[in-house]
Motif scaffolding. Structure first.
Motif, short mmCIF file in Angstrom:
data_model
loop_
_atom_site.label_atom_id
_atom_site.label_comp_id
_atom_site.label_asym_id
_atom_site.label_seq_id
_atom_site.Cartn_x
_atom_site.Cartn_y
_atom_site.Cartn_z
N PHE A 76 0.83 -1.20 0.00
CA PHE A 76 0.00 0.00 0.00
C PHE A 76 0.86 1.26 0.00
CE2 PHE A 76 -3.52 -2.60 2.12
CZ PHE A 76 -4.23 -2.71 0.93
N VAL A 77 0.47 2.20 -0.86
CA VAL A 77 1.14 3.50 -0.94
C VAL A 77 0.09 4.61 -0.95
CG1 VAL A 77 3.13 2.60 -2.23
CG2 VAL A 77 1.16 3.50 -3.48
N GLY A 78 0.57 5.81 -0.76
CA GLY A 78 -0.25 7.01 -0.84
C GLY A 78 0.59 8.16 -0.34
N HIS A 79 1.22 8.90 -1.26
CA HIS A 79 2.14 9.95 -0.83
C HIS A 79 2.20 11.05 -1.88
CE1 HIS A 79 5.39 8.25 -3.49
NE2 HIS A 79 4.68 7.15 -3.27
N LYS A 80 2.38 12.29 -1.40
CA LYS A 80 2.44 13.45 -2.28
C LYS A 80 3.87 13.74 -2.72
CE LYS A 80 -1.19 15.43 0.64
NZ LYS A 80 -1.48 16.51 1.61
N GLU A 81 4.84 13.53 -1.84
CA GLU A 81 6.24 13.79 -2.17
C GLU A 81 6.97 12.46 -2.33
OE1 GLU A 81 8.02 15.93 1.07
OE2 GLU A 81 7.99 14.19 2.41
N ALA A 82 8.17 12.54 -2.90
CA ALA A 82 8.95 11.33 -3.10
C ALA A 82 10.42 11.69 -3.25
CB ALA A 82 8.48 10.57 -4.34
N VAL A 83 11.26 10.70 -3.07
CA VAL A 83 12.70 10.85 -3.30
C VAL A 83 12.93 10.96 -4.80
CG1 VAL A 83 14.96 9.79 -2.97
CG2 VAL A 83 13.20 9.52 -1.22
N GLN A 84 13.61 12.01 -5.22
CA GLN A 84 13.82 12.26 -6.65
C GLN A 84 15.10 11.64 -7.19
OE1 GLN A 84 11.29 14.12 -8.42
NE2 GLN A 84 10.32 13.63 -6.45
N ASN A 85 16.06 11.39 -6.34
CA ASN A 85 17.31 10.76 -6.77
C ASN A 85 17.87 9.93 -5.63
OD1 ASN A 85 17.87 13.69 -5.78
ND2 ASN A 85 19.85 12.67 -5.48
N LEU A 86 18.58 8.88 -5.97
CA LEU A 86 19.11 7.97 -4.96
C LEU A 86 20.17 8.69 -4.13
CD1 LEU A 86 18.84 4.96 -4.11
CD2 LEU A 86 20.86 4.52 -5.54
N PRO A 87 20.00 8.72 -2.81
CA PRO A 87 21.01 9.39 -1.98
C PRO A 87 22.38 8.72 -2.10
CG PRO A 87 18.99 9.00 -0.74
CD PRO A 87 18.86 8.23 -2.01
N GLN A 88 23.41 9.49 -1.90
CA GLN A 88 24.77 8.96 -1.97
C GLN A 88 24.98 7.87 -0.94
OE1 GLN A 88 27.71 12.05 -1.70
NE2 GLN A 88 29.43 10.70 -2.12
N ASP A 89 25.72 6.84 -1.35
CA ASP A 89 26.10 5.73 -0.47
C ASP A 89 24.91 4.89 -0.04
OD1 ASP A 89 28.82 6.45 -0.56
OD2 ASP A 89 28.54 7.87 1.09
N THR A 90 23.83 4.90 -0.83
CA THR A 90 22.69 4.02 -0.53
C THR A 90 22.56 2.96 -1.62
OG1 THR A 90 21.12 5.45 -1.69
CG2 THR A 90 21.40 5.83 0.66
N LYS A 91 21.90 1.87 -1.25
CA LYS A 91 21.57 0.81 -2.18
C LYS A 91 20.09 0.88 -2.51
CE LYS A 91 25.66 -1.22 -2.22
NZ LYS A 91 26.51 -1.22 -3.44
N HIS A 92 19.76 0.66 -3.75
CA HIS A 92 18.38 0.66 -4.23
C HIS A 92 17.88 -0.78 -4.17
CE1 HIS A 92 15.47 1.75 -7.76
NE2 HIS A 92 14.85 1.64 -6.60
N LEU A 93 16.92 -1.05 -3.27
CA LEU A 93 16.50 -2.43 -3.00
C LEU A 93 15.21 -2.82 -3.72
CD1 LEU A 93 17.20 -2.61 0.85
CD2 LEU A 93 18.77 -3.05 -1.06
N LEU A 94 14.25 -1.91 -3.78
CA LEU A 94 12.97 -2.19 -4.44
C LEU A 94 12.61 -1.00 -5.32
CD1 LEU A 94 10.86 -3.64 -1.47
CD2 LEU A 94 11.73 -4.94 -3.43
N SER A 95 12.12 -1.30 -6.52
CA SER A 95 11.70 -0.25 -7.45
C SER A 95 10.22 -0.37 -7.73
CB SER A 95 12.50 -0.34 -8.75
OG SER A 95 12.20 -1.56 -9.43
#
Length: 246
Positions: A150-169
């Motif tokens: 379930f989701v429901g959000h107005k804002e979102a992360v626009q770019n992957l932060p430095q030193d993070t791993k992208h786990l789910l898209s």
């Protein structure tokens, strides 16, 4: 075992209590093994987060990207309290799970762009897809390559932060789950929410701009028909890993 710190930002008693119950149920936690703080009403004490097994941050109606003048005093206070803990968490790589609002707090703290420019999602069951890094992450052990949450959000992360791993898209929102260093996690979706809980939020927040109020009944029917049975395993795995059961 060490307790888990549960930080909540929802000013509505029913929504806050329902979220807390969902975190307990999904994480298979007893109340005695948690320290619950409602940041909407309670001052944040001086906390040594190393004394906790991990920190879990729930969702809320506020947006970190809102202009200061547009934030309610409650939202501003809760946001400031959350942000005040992030250096301790990220500098020391302490176990953290931010749910929905939590990904905005984490990404903002790490210097990434969090805004309403792109990637907002209407109330829905979004499909999350495992990335290669997600496929080997211990908190995602046992989950299928694709599942709905379930989701429901107005804002979102626009770019992957430095030193993070992208786990789910996701299709509409690319950054559905990220990890900073080894132990700091955040999801854009709500891993704790089931149909009853999300229906409660639809009723409580129907006038908060997430959707036209007249759509509430149709959205409630949608969430009742959705299959989000896999998403709760993320919180269970998180709790199990950092309580020493995994």
């Amino acid at each position: 075992m060490k307790p888990f710190l549960i930080l909540q930002l929802r000013p509505e008693d029913e929504a806050s209590d329902d979220e807390y119950a969902a975190i307990l149920r999904t994480g298979e936690l007893a109340p005695a093994n948690t320290h619950r703080i409602r940041l909407d009403r309670d001052p944040l004490p001086d906390l040594d987060l190393a004394r906790y097994a991990g920190t879990i941050v729930g969702g809320g109606p506020g947006c970190v990207s809102d202009a200061p003048a547009d934030k309610t005093p409650i939202d501003a206070r809760a946001e400031a309290a959350c942000l005040s803990l992030m250096p301790q968490i990220t500098d020391n790589d302490l176990p953290f799970m931010g749910c929905c609002y939590g990904i905005g707090i984490l990404a903002h703290h790490l210097g990434a762009d969090v805004s309403k420019a792109r990637y907002g999602e209407a109330v829905s069951a979004a499909t999350c897809t495992m990335t290669p890094d997600g496929a080997i992450d211990p908190v995602l052990t046992g989950l299928p390559a694709q599942f709905d949450a379930f989701v429901g959000h107005k804002e979102a992360v626009q770019n992957l932060p430095q030193d993070t791993k992208h786990l789910l898209s996701g299709d509409a929102c690319p950054f559905q789950m990220i990890r900073y260093k080894s132990n700091v996690y955040a999801t854009q979706f709500h891993p704790e929410a089931d149909a009853n809980g999300f229906a409660t939020r639809i009723r409580i927040y129907k006038d908060k701009g997430y959707f036209p109020p007249e759509d509430a009944d149709a959205l409630t029917a949608m969430v009742n028909a959705a299959d989000v049975s896999h998403a709760p395993r993320i919180l269970r795995n998180f709790v199990a890993r950092y309580s020493g059961q995994m």
